[in-house]
Design a protein around this motif. Sequence first.
Motif, PDB file in Angstrom:
ATOM      1  N   PRO A   1       0.810  -1.230   0.000  1.00 44.80           N
ATOM      2  CA  PRO A   1       0.000   0.000   0.000  1.00 44.80           C
ATOM      3  C   PRO A   1       0.839   1.274   0.000  1.00 44.80           C
ATOM      4  CG  PRO A   1      -0.096  -1.074   2.135  1.00 44.80           C
ATOM      5  CD  PRO A   1       0.574  -2.032   1.211  1.00 44.80           C
ATOM      6  N   MET A   2       2.033   1.231   0.582  1.00 43.73           N
ATOM      7  CA  MET A   2       2.893   2.414   0.586  1.00 43.73           C
ATOM      8  C   MET A   2       3.308   2.790  -0.827  1.00 43.73           C
ATOM      9  SD  MET A   2       6.626   2.879   2.363  1.00 43.73           S
ATOM     10  CE  MET A   2       5.993   2.559   3.998  1.00 43.73           C
ATOM     11  N   ILE A   3       3.694   1.798  -1.625  1.00 44.06           N
ATOM     12  CA  ILE A   3       4.099   2.075  -3.005  1.00 44.06           C
ATOM     13  C   ILE A   3       2.918   2.614  -3.800  1.00 44.06           C
ATOM     14  CG2 ILE A   3       4.978   1.036  -5.129  1.00 44.06           C
ATOM     15  CD1 ILE A   3       6.454  -0.988  -3.367  1.00 44.06           C
ATOM     16  N   THR A   4       1.716   2.076  -3.560  1.00 47.01           N
ATOM     17  CA  THR A   4       0.530   2.550  -4.262  1.00 47.01           C
ATOM     18  C   THR A   4       0.201   3.992  -3.896  1.00 47.01           C
ATOM     19  OG1 THR A   4      -0.345   0.300  -4.330  1.00 47.01           O
ATOM     20  CG2 THR A   4      -1.914   2.096  -4.671  1.00 47.01           C
ATOM     21  N   LEU A   5       0.275   4.335  -2.610  1.00 51.27           N
ATOM     22  CA  LEU A   5      -0.073   5.687  -2.161  1.00 51.27           C
ATOM     23  C   LEU A   5       0.967   6.718  -2.599  1.00 51.27           C
ATOM     24  CD1 LEU A   5      -1.319   4.889   1.464  1.00 51.27           C
ATOM     25  CD2 LEU A   5      -2.716   5.491  -0.512  1.00 51.27           C
ATOM     26  N   LEU A   6       2.223   6.308  -2.741  1.00 50.20           N
ATOM     27  CA  LEU A   6       3.282   7.235  -3.140  1.00 50.20           C
ATOM     28  C   LEU A   6       3.466   7.293  -4.654  1.00 50.20           C
ATOM     29  CD1 LEU A   6       6.016   6.338  -0.467  1.00 50.20           C
ATOM     30  CD2 LEU A   6       4.426   8.269  -0.437  1.00 50.20           C
ATOM     31  N   GLY A   7       2.577   6.668  -5.409  1.00 47.58           N
ATOM     32  CA  GLY A   7       2.725   6.668  -6.868  1.00 47.58           C
ATOM     33  C   GLY A   7       2.668   8.047  -7.464  1.00 47.58           C
ATOM     34  N   GLN A   8       1.955   8.968  -6.848  1.00 50.67           N
ATOM     35  CA  GLN A   8       1.865  10.341  -7.334  1.00 50.67           C
ATOM     36  C   GLN A   8       2.577  11.263  -6.360  1.00 50.67           C
ATOM     37  OE1 GLN A   8      -2.263  11.224  -7.798  1.00 50.67           O
ATOM     38  NE2 GLN A   8      -2.563   9.809  -9.523  1.00 50.67           N
ATOM     39  N   GLY A   9       3.331  12.170  -6.902  1.00 47.48           N
ATOM     40  CA  GLY A   9       4.075  13.098  -6.071  1.00 47.48           C
ATOM     41  C   GLY A   9       5.559  13.037  -6.378  1.00 47.48           C
ATOM     42  N   ARG A  10       6.295  13.929  -5.752  1.00 49.77           N
ATOM     43  CA  ARG A  10       7.723  14.033  -6.024  1.00 49.77           C
ATOM     44  C   ARG A  10       8.450  14.337  -4.722  1.00 49.77           C
ATOM     45  NH1 ARG A  10      10.609  18.323 -10.232  1.00 49.77           N
ATOM     46  NH2 ARG A  10      12.771  17.614  -9.901  1.00 49.77           N
ATOM     47  N   ALA A  11       9.569  13.677  -4.515  1.00 54.63           N
ATOM     48  CA  ALA A  11      10.357  13.877  -3.296  1.00 54.63           C
ATOM     49  C   ALA A  11      11.240  15.106  -3.429  1.00 54.63           C
ATOM     50  CB  ALA A  11      11.226  12.641  -3.026  1.00 54.63           C
ATOM     51  N   ARG A  12      11.451  15.760  -2.312  1.00 56.90           N
ATOM     52  CA  ARG A  12      12.337  16.920  -2.259  1.00 56.90           C
ATOM     53  C   ARG A  12      13.611  16.564  -1.513  1.00 56.90           C
ATOM     54  NH1 ARG A  12       8.446  21.511   0.072  1.00 56.90           N
ATOM     55  NH2 ARG A  12       7.742  19.715   1.313  1.00 56.90           N
ATOM     56  N   ALA A  13      14.642  17.359  -1.724  1.00 61.23           N
ATOM     57  CA  ALA A  13      15.943  17.079  -1.128  1.00 61.23           C
ATOM     58  C   ALA A  13      15.845  17.104   0.392  1.00 61.23           C
ATOM     59  CB  ALA A  13      16.977  18.102  -1.606  1.00 61.23           C
ATOM     60  N   ARG A  14      16.422  16.083   1.016  1.00 58.30           N
ATOM     61  CA  ARG A  14      16.513  15.955   2.476  1.00 58.30           C
ATOM     62  C   ARG A  14      15.157  15.824   3.157  1.00 58.30           C
ATOM     63  NH1 ARG A  14      21.316  20.167   4.399  1.00 58.30           N
ATOM     64  NH2 ARG A  14      22.876  19.479   2.871  1.00 58.30           N
ATOM     65  N   MET A  15      14.087  15.625   2.385  1.00 58.68           N
ATOM     66  CA  MET A  15      12.754  15.512   2.972  1.00 58.68           C
ATOM     67  C   MET A  15      12.076  14.264   2.415  1.00 58.68           C
ATOM     68  SD  MET A  15      11.435  19.481   2.973  1.00 58.68           S
ATOM     69  CE  MET A  15       9.910  19.031   3.802  1.00 58.68           C
TER      70      MET A  15
ATOM     71  N   GLY B   1      28.872   9.356   4.131  1.00 56.85           N
ATOM     72  CA  GLY B   1      28.943  10.100   2.870  1.00 56.85           C
ATOM     73  C   GLY B   1      28.005   9.570   1.811  1.00 56.85           C
ATOM     74  N   GLU B   2      27.985   8.258   1.595  1.00 55.50           N
ATOM     75  CA  GLU B   2      27.106   7.682   0.587  1.00 55.50           C
ATOM     76  C   GLU B   2      25.640   7.887   0.940  1.00 55.50           C
ATOM     77  OE1 GLU B   2      28.033   6.496  -2.247  1.00 55.50           O
ATOM     78  OE2 GLU B   2      30.162   6.773  -1.818  1.00 55.50           O
ATOM     79  N   GLN B   3      25.314   7.772   2.217  1.00 51.82           N
ATOM     80  CA  GLN B   3      23.931   7.973   2.638  1.00 51.82           C
ATOM     81  C   GLN B   3      23.521   9.436   2.483  1.00 51.82           C
ATOM     82  OE1 GLN B   3      23.819   6.425   6.630  1.00 51.82           O
ATOM     83  NE2 GLN B   3      24.056   4.288   5.964  1.00 51.82           N
ATOM     84  N   ASP B   4      24.441  10.357   2.751  1.00 51.47           N
ATOM     85  CA  ASP B   4      24.129  11.787   2.578  1.00 51.47           C
ATOM     86  C   ASP B   4      23.830  12.115   1.118  1.00 51.47           C
ATOM     87  OD1 ASP B   4      24.435  12.249   5.258  1.00 51.47           O
ATOM     88  OD2 ASP B   4      26.529  12.880   5.104  1.00 51.47           O
ATOM     89  N   LYS B   5      24.557  11.492   0.197  1.00 55.63           N
ATOM     90  CA  LYS B   5      24.309  11.755  -1.222  1.00 55.63           C
ATOM     91  C   LYS B   5      22.904  11.330  -1.633  1.00 55.63           C
ATOM     92  CE  LYS B   5      29.162  11.276  -2.606  1.00 55.63           C
ATOM     93  NZ  LYS B   5      30.131  10.479  -3.411  1.00 55.63           N
ATOM     94  N   LEU B   6      22.459  10.171  -1.135  1.00 56.76           N
ATOM     95  CA  LEU B   6      21.114   9.715  -1.467  1.00 56.76           C
ATOM     96  C   LEU B   6      20.049  10.644  -0.886  1.00 56.76           C
ATOM     97  CD1 LEU B   6      21.541   5.860  -0.859  1.00 56.76           C
ATOM     98  CD2 LEU B   6      21.482   7.057  -3.047  1.00 56.76           C
ATOM     99  N   ILE B   7      20.259  11.099   0.345  1.00 58.63           N
ATOM    100  CA  ILE B   7      19.274  11.983   0.980  1.00 58.63           C
ATOM    101  C   ILE B   7      19.218  13.323   0.261  1.00 58.63           C
ATOM    102  CG2 ILE B   7      18.663  13.165   3.116  1.00 58.63           C
ATOM    103  CD1 ILE B   7      19.977  10.875   4.624  1.00 58.63           C
ATOM    104  N   ASP B   8      20.381  13.844  -0.167  1.00 58.13           N
ATOM    105  CA  ASP B   8      20.402  15.139  -0.856  1.00 58.13           C
ATOM    106  C   ASP B   8      19.652  15.099  -2.183  1.00 58.13           C
ATOM    107  OD1 ASP B   8      21.868  16.184   1.209  1.00 58.13           O
ATOM    108  OD2 ASP B   8      23.820  15.886   0.253  1.00 58.13           O
ATOM    109  N   ARG B   9      19.639  13.952  -2.841  1.00 58.52           N
ATOM    110  CA  ARG B   9      18.908  13.845  -4.108  1.00 58.52           C
ATOM    111  C   ARG B   9      17.397  13.834  -3.888  1.00 58.52           C
ATOM    112  NH1 ARG B   9      22.423   8.759  -6.491  1.00 58.52           N
ATOM    113  NH2 ARG B   9      24.449   9.855  -6.595  1.00 58.52           N
ATOM    114  N   GLY B  10      16.987  13.414  -2.697  1.00 52.78           N
ATOM    115  CA  GLY B  10      15.559  13.288  -2.416  1.00 52.78           C
ATOM    116  C   GLY B  10      15.091  11.863  -2.615  1.00 52.78           C
ATOM    117  N   VAL B  11      14.464  11.295  -1.597  1.00 54.11           N
ATOM    118  CA  VAL B  11      14.005   9.907  -1.661  1.00 54.11           C
ATOM    119  C   VAL B  11      12.529   9.851  -1.286  1.00 54.11           C
ATOM    120  CG1 VAL B  11      16.267   8.904  -1.181  1.00 54.11           C
ATOM    121  CG2 VAL B  11      14.765   9.508   0.723  1.00 54.11           C
TER     122      VAL B  11
END
Length: 548
Positions: free
Chosen positions: A59-73, A114-124
Amino acid sequence: MTKFSDLALDPRVLQAVTEAGYETPTPIQAQAIPEALKGRDVLGIAQTGTGKTASFTLPMITLLGQGRARARMPRSLVLAPTRELAAQVAENFDIYAKHTKLTKALLIGGVAFGEQDKLIDRGVDVLIATPGRLLDHFERGKLLLTGVQIMVVDEADRMLDMGFIPDIERIFQLTPFTRQTMFYSATMAPEIERITNTFLTNPARVEVARQATTSTTITQSLIQVTPARKDRSFADKRAVLRGLIKAEGEACTNAIIFCNRKMDVDVVAKSLKSHGFNAAPIHGDLEQSQRMKTLDAFRDGTLHLLVASDVAARGLDIPAVSHVFNFDVPSHPEDYVHRIGRTGRAGRLGKAFTIAVPSDEKYLKAIESLIKAEIPRGELPEGYEPSTADSRPDRAPREDRKGRDRDRGGRGRDRERPVKPHDEVAAMEPVVVAPKPEVVEEAPREERREERRDRGSDRRRDDRGDRADRREPREERREPREERRDDRREDRRDDRRDYRRDRDLGPAVIGMGDHVPDFILRSFALKQSTADDAAPEAREEAEAASEG
C-alpha cells in the motif's frame, strides 16, 4: 478466496507481485492492505512469518505513486530494529517497486555517512532506517522529517527489548501530526500499547492470530539435560546439539542455532566447525559486511548452520529454514516465539528443538505461560553419554603458607602428610647426639671486674697508638687534596670567563664591583647633613641666651 487483484493496488505493483510468484495474500495482508489504502492508521498484531512486510510495503508504493520527493525531505519512513531487518525491507521494496520510479535510501550502521548523505540530498520517496542512524543524520542537519506522509514501525516489541522506545517517541514528535502510521508487532506489551494510544489516531486493529502464539506448522521439542557437574553443562549441551543434528540427518537441510550471548555464539560455531559441520557465526559485534556475507551464504545454501544471537530472530525472511535449535533457553519469553518462527514459514513444515538445563526452569515456565501450551518433551539423541563427576582428573590439593589444604573437601587436617623421598633418607640416617658442655666454675665477681677493667685500659692504649700512627699520612694527604681543589676552582673560573667571552657577553661579574648602579652610589643624606651642621650654632645661641 481473496486475491491481490481484488485489493485495489496499483497495476504496476500487481505486475511485480505476479512476477514474484504471489497470487493469494496472507490473512494479515488481506485485512491490512484495504485499511491502509483508505489512509487509516493500522495496528497489526501477528506472529512472525505471516507476511507483515508486504502488508505495509504494497500500500505504501501505491499511495506514493503520485508526487515528487524533495531534497533531504523523505515522503515516507520505515523504522526497523536491526540492520538485517532494514536491509530485508529494502530488498522487498526493490522487488515490488521495480516498475515504478520511486526511490529509496537505506540508513543503517556500519556504512559510511557520505554515501547515505548523497542519497538523501537527491531526495528519496522511501527512507528505511534504524532509529539510531536516523537520529544521527537528523542531528547532523542532513535530514528533515517534516515531509513524512507515511510512517511504519516494524517489530515494535523488539524495539522495546532493545531500548529504542525513547528514540521512537522522539521520531514521532519530529514527524507531522497528519501522517499515516502503521504499527506492527508480534506481541503487545503494556509499553507498546501506551505508544499506540498516544501516537495512533483511531487505528484499524488487525489481529490474525492470538498474541504470542506459535505457528501450527512447527513441531516443537524440549530436550532436558542434567549434567553431573555444573561446570560441564556447556560441554554437555554442545554434545546434545551435535547429536540432534546428526539424528535429523538429511532432513536438516539448513538450521539456525540461537544463543543468548555473543561470546557463546563464537564458541558454539567454532566447536561445530571442529567436528566437521559447516557453520558460521553472526552477531552484533561483527562488521556489517561480514554479517551480510554470512546471511547471503546461508540464503544461497553454501552455509548449512547459522549460529546466531537474537539479531537474527526478528523479521529475517529465509523461507527454506528446516530446523531451529535453541542452544540456550531465551530469558525473554517473546524471543522464543520469534526464534522458532524462523522455520515453518509460508505454510512449510519445520522443527524447533530447545536444549534446557535445570537452571532454565523459570524461563520455561514463563514461555509456556505466554504461549498457553506446554512444550512437548523429547528424548536425548542416540550416542549421547552424559558427563560424570570424575570425567576430568582431580587436581592435586594445594597447600597455602599455613599448610592448610585448599581442596573443596575441607582444610585437610585429618589427612596424612605424604612421605617425601628426602624424609625417607633422613629416617635412615643415624641420629648423632651432641655431648653436653662441661660446667666451668666462674671466678669471683671482684676478679671479673678487674679483668674487664684491665682489658679496657689496654684497648684504649692501643687505640691511641693507632691514631698516632695514622696522623702523619692524613696530614700528608691533605695538602695535595687542597691543592687539587684550588686548581679545579681556578679552572672552572677560567672556563666560565672563556665561555662568556666566546658568547660575547664580556668577562664574568663576581660581586657588584664597578657594575653597581649609579642610583645606589648617590648620596641621599644631603639635607640630613646640613641639618647636623646647623645644630651646633643653634646650641651656642641657646647657651648665650641662657647666660644672659
